[in-house]
Design a protein around this motif. Structure first.
Motif, PDB file in Angstrom:
ATOM      1  N   HIS A 273      29.235  35.279  55.564  1.00 18.01           N
ATOM      2  CA  HIS A 273      29.952  36.097  54.581  1.00 18.01           C
ATOM      3  C   HIS A 273      30.332  35.175  53.426  1.00 18.01           C
ATOM      4  O   HIS A 273      30.977  34.146  53.623  1.00 18.01           O
ATOM      5  N   THR A 274      29.888  35.537  52.218  1.00 15.34           N
ATOM      6  CA  THR A 274      30.098  34.699  51.039  1.00 15.34           C
ATOM      7  C   THR A 274      31.168  35.314  50.139  1.00 15.34           C
ATOM      8  O   THR A 274      31.090  36.498  49.793  1.00 15.34           O
ATOM      9  N   LEU A 371      31.653  39.309  49.224  1.00 17.61           N
ATOM     10  CA  LEU A 371      32.774  39.919  48.526  1.00 17.61           C
ATOM     11  C   LEU A 371      33.005  39.125  47.249  1.00 17.61           C
ATOM     12  O   LEU A 371      32.995  37.891  47.272  1.00 17.61           O
ATOM     13  N   ASN A 372      33.197  39.825  46.132  1.00 20.26           N
ATOM     14  CA  ASN A 372      33.493  39.166  44.865  1.00 20.26           C
ATOM     15  C   ASN A 372      34.922  39.503  44.461  1.00 20.26           C
ATOM     16  O   ASN A 372      35.362  40.650  44.597  1.00 20.26           O
ATOM     17  N   ILE A 373      35.651  38.517  43.970  1.00 23.55           N
ATOM     18  CA  ILE A 373      37.019  38.707  43.497  1.00 23.55           C
ATOM     19  C   ILE A 373      37.116  38.281  42.045  1.00 23.55           C
ATOM     20  O   ILE A 373      36.667  37.202  41.671  1.00 23.55           O
ATOM     21  N   SER A 374      37.690  39.149  41.226  1.00 19.41           N
ATOM     22  CA  SER A 374      37.967  38.836  39.829  1.00 19.41           C
ATOM     23  C   SER A 374      39.470  38.961  39.618  1.00 19.41           C
ATOM     24  O   SER A 374      40.034  40.052  39.768  1.00 19.41           O
ATOM     25  N   LEU A 400      33.235  49.393  41.646  1.00 20.86           N
ATOM     26  CA  LEU A 400      33.707  48.348  42.550  1.00 20.86           C
ATOM     27  C   LEU A 400      32.757  48.253  43.744  1.00 20.86           C
ATOM     28  O   LEU A 400      32.998  48.807  44.811  1.00 20.86           O
ATOM     29  N   LYS A 401      31.690  47.525  43.550  1.00 24.47           N
ATOM     30  CA  LYS A 401      30.695  47.322  44.623  1.00 24.47           C
ATOM     31  C   LYS A 401      30.956  45.973  45.277  1.00 24.47           C
ATOM     32  O   LYS A 401      30.612  44.931  44.731  1.00 24.47           O
ATOM     33  N   ASP A 402      31.606  46.011  46.449  1.00 23.62           N
ATOM     34  CA  ASP A 402      32.006  44.778  47.139  1.00 23.62           C
ATOM     35  C   ASP A 402      32.784  43.884  46.172  1.00 23.62           C
ATOM     36  O   ASP A 402      32.598  42.663  46.140  1.00 23.62           O
ATOM     37  N   LEU A 403      33.638  44.508  45.396  1.00 21.13           N
ATOM     38  CA  LEU A 403      34.384  43.821  44.340  1.00 21.13           C
ATOM     39  C   LEU A 403      35.866  44.148  44.450  1.00 21.13           C
ATOM     40  O   LEU A 403      36.242  45.308  44.654  1.00 21.13           O
ATOM     41  N   ALA A 404      36.703  43.111  44.301  1.00 24.85           N
ATOM     42  CA  ALA A 404      38.153  43.269  44.239  1.00 24.85           C
ATOM     43  C   ALA A 404      38.648  42.725  42.906  1.00 24.85           C
ATOM     44  O   ALA A 404      38.225  41.647  42.474  1.00 24.85           O
ATOM     45  N   ILE A 405      39.521  43.479  42.261  1.00 27.48           N
ATOM     46  CA  ILE A 405      40.155  43.037  41.016  1.00 27.48           C
ATOM     47  C   ILE A 405      41.643  42.886  41.276  1.00 27.48           C
ATOM     48  O   ILE A 405      42.294  43.805  41.782  1.00 27.48           O
ATOM     49  N   PHE A 406      42.187  41.709  40.947  1.00 26.04           N
ATOM     50  CA  PHE A 406      43.611  41.431  41.113  1.00 26.04           C
ATOM     51  C   PHE A 406      44.318  41.609  39.773  1.00 26.04           C
ATOM     52  O   PHE A 406      43.876  41.052  38.763  1.00 26.04           O
ATOM     53  N   VAL A 407      45.421  42.366  39.765  1.00 24.35           N
ATOM     54  CA  VAL A 407      46.223  42.569  38.556  1.00 24.35           C
ATOM     55  C   VAL A 407      47.681  42.315  38.895  1.00 24.35           C
ATOM     56  O   VAL A 407      48.170  42.762  39.948  1.00 24.35           O
TER      57      VAL A 407
END
Length: 457
Positions: A273-274, A371-374, A400-407
């Protein structure tokens, strides 16, 4: 009318051009490699305000002045390496809807939020006719308002979006002379000399294959809120002697571990898992780039969990804990400095690394998950004041395709927008470790996306 549906009273579009012509010597803006690597989409952001002045002529004038400072946004795509800064202008949409703002915010379905935007963030056709910047100002029946922007993602990342909004808002407040954007060089930089562009044609063929097939998959997107006290508790839990993780590092490790566990409940076959994260490079250089200049000046870094790789917590996904992953996250983020970046970009090294990661996740998707995080944390988007006060709430409509956005949240917590395959999301919401730290969750979208997989033919 169903809750959250958008019903327009009127909607009109006008073209806004820069208040002063772009000098001839600035008419060609070179894209960097990092700009080129962004997909063909806009960066969309939606801000809700409790009120507005109603002086839309003033908004148009201030936008016109902002475009004169950030002149590439008023240009058009010329080719894969250049923006023609021809002052064609940005689209300005003025609208009024029957809805109350509280109704829309209470049911923030992303398909409905998209109706408040000036254009489709994912255009079907990309050519020299489409504007690189479009804004929509919507007034609700209660007196509240929303400002939605779509800026070409190859020209901005999250800090760049804030730089545009900050400039436009300050001019609208009449505080133009107090801002450092008086010198356009602080907003528009040439990063192509650092990140040398490529025609990408040969390189990107490595990302595709004639034996690839498209597979439909159900996704769910949710908002998760982690209060400030909860984030601090996660940081405390992961703190080691002389090492206290940042909010983003701690929450990234916590979320990544939970997603790995949830994935293991669905898929017993996956081996690795990357985690990929976008790191803002502006402060990493010596000398640094301006804080909020245009450009996609960020670089993807990666960390990897491997089944059976190093100890008990790699023997099974169900045993993975965020504290175990924290070191991997910290190492990935903190290795980025001036020397590392320059070495990485010698002889196409960064592009080759991205191709390797993409091939790993695409060609053998069955055994490799990601999983990608921005993170938008510490970008003061909640301080953008057009003269109506600060935004009440901010959202996006990115797929949001395997994507998390932090705000950021106002109490020091973090709001996470996360999209995962339906089965993995269902398991995540039953994960006791995850739920123990969660303050609130809400579904914002369910949709079908197409993934690329290697054909067995």
């Amino acid at each position: 009318m169903a809750a959250g549906d958008i019903k327009y009273v009127f909607r009109c579009t006008e073209r806004i051009r820069p208040s002063s012509p772009t000098p001839q010597n600035l008419r060609s803006h070179k894209l960097s490699l990092l700009d080129q690597l962004i997909n063909c989409l806009y960066a969309p952001l939606l801000s809700f305000y409790n009120s507005s002045s109603g002086d839309h002529d003033q908004l148009k004038k201030s936008l016109s002045r902002a475009l004169s400072y950030m002149y590439p946004l008023a240009g058009r795509l010329k080719d894969g390496k250049t923006i023609d800064c021809n002052d064609e202008g940005a689209d300005f949409v003025l609208a009024e809807v029957e809805n109350k703002m509280s109704e829309v915010m209470q049911y923030p379905r992303m398909d409905r939020l998209r109706k408040l935007f000036p254009c489709n963030p994912y255009p079907e056709v990309v050519d020299s006719t489409i504007p690189l910047c479009a804004v929509q100002v919507t007034r609700f029946s209660c007196g509240g308002s929303a400002v939605a922007i779509c800026i070409w993602h190859g020209l901005v990342d999250a800090p760049g979006v804030y730089g545009f909004l900050r400039t436009w808002a300050a001019i609208n407040r009449g505080q133009e002379q107090e801002q450092d954007y008086k010198n356009a060089g602080g907003l528009v930089v040439d990063s192509s000399t650092t990140f040398v562009p490529s025609d990408l044609l040969l390189s990107l063929t490595a990302l595709t294959d004639r034996n690839h097939i498209m597979v439909a998959e159900k996704y769910v997107a949710k908002r998760f809120m982690f209060r400030g006290s909860t984030v601090n508790a996660i940081r405390d839990r992961y703190t080691q002697p002389e090492i206290r993780p940042s909010r983003v590092e701690a929450l990234a490790a916590f979320l990544w571990a939970a997603v790995i566990r949830a994935t293991g409940e669905v898929d017993q076959d996956f081996k690795t898992h990357t985690l990929t994260m976008s790191v803002d490079l502006r402060k990493k250089f010596n000398p640094p780039f301006p804080m909020y200049c245009l450009g996609s000046i960020n670089q993807v870094v990666g960390a990897r969990w491997e089944r059976g790789g190093d100890g008990k917590e790699s023997s099974s996904p169900s045993a993975v804990d965020g504290g175990f992953l924290l070191g991997k996250v910290r190492e990935a983020i903190r290795k980025i400095d001036d020397n590392y970046i320059k070495k990485m970009h010698v002889e196409g090294g960064y592009l080759n690394q991205l191709i390797a990661i993409s091939n790993n996740l695409t060609v053998d998707k069955k055994h490799n998950k990601g999983l990608n995080i921005s993170s938008w944390c510490k970008i003061p988007i909640y301080e953008v004041d057009f003269g109506w006060g600060n935004p009440r709430w901010i959202s996006t409509v990115l797929v949001l395709k395997d994507l998390a956005i932090f705000v950021d949240m106002d109490d020091g917590g973090v709001e996470v927008w996360l999209g995962l395959p339906q089965g993995i999301m269902s398991n995540l919401e039953m994960d006791k470790q995850f739920l123990a730290h969660l303050s609130y969750s809400q579904t914002v979208w369910d949709y079908t996306l197409h993934s690329v997989m290697k054909s067995r033919m």
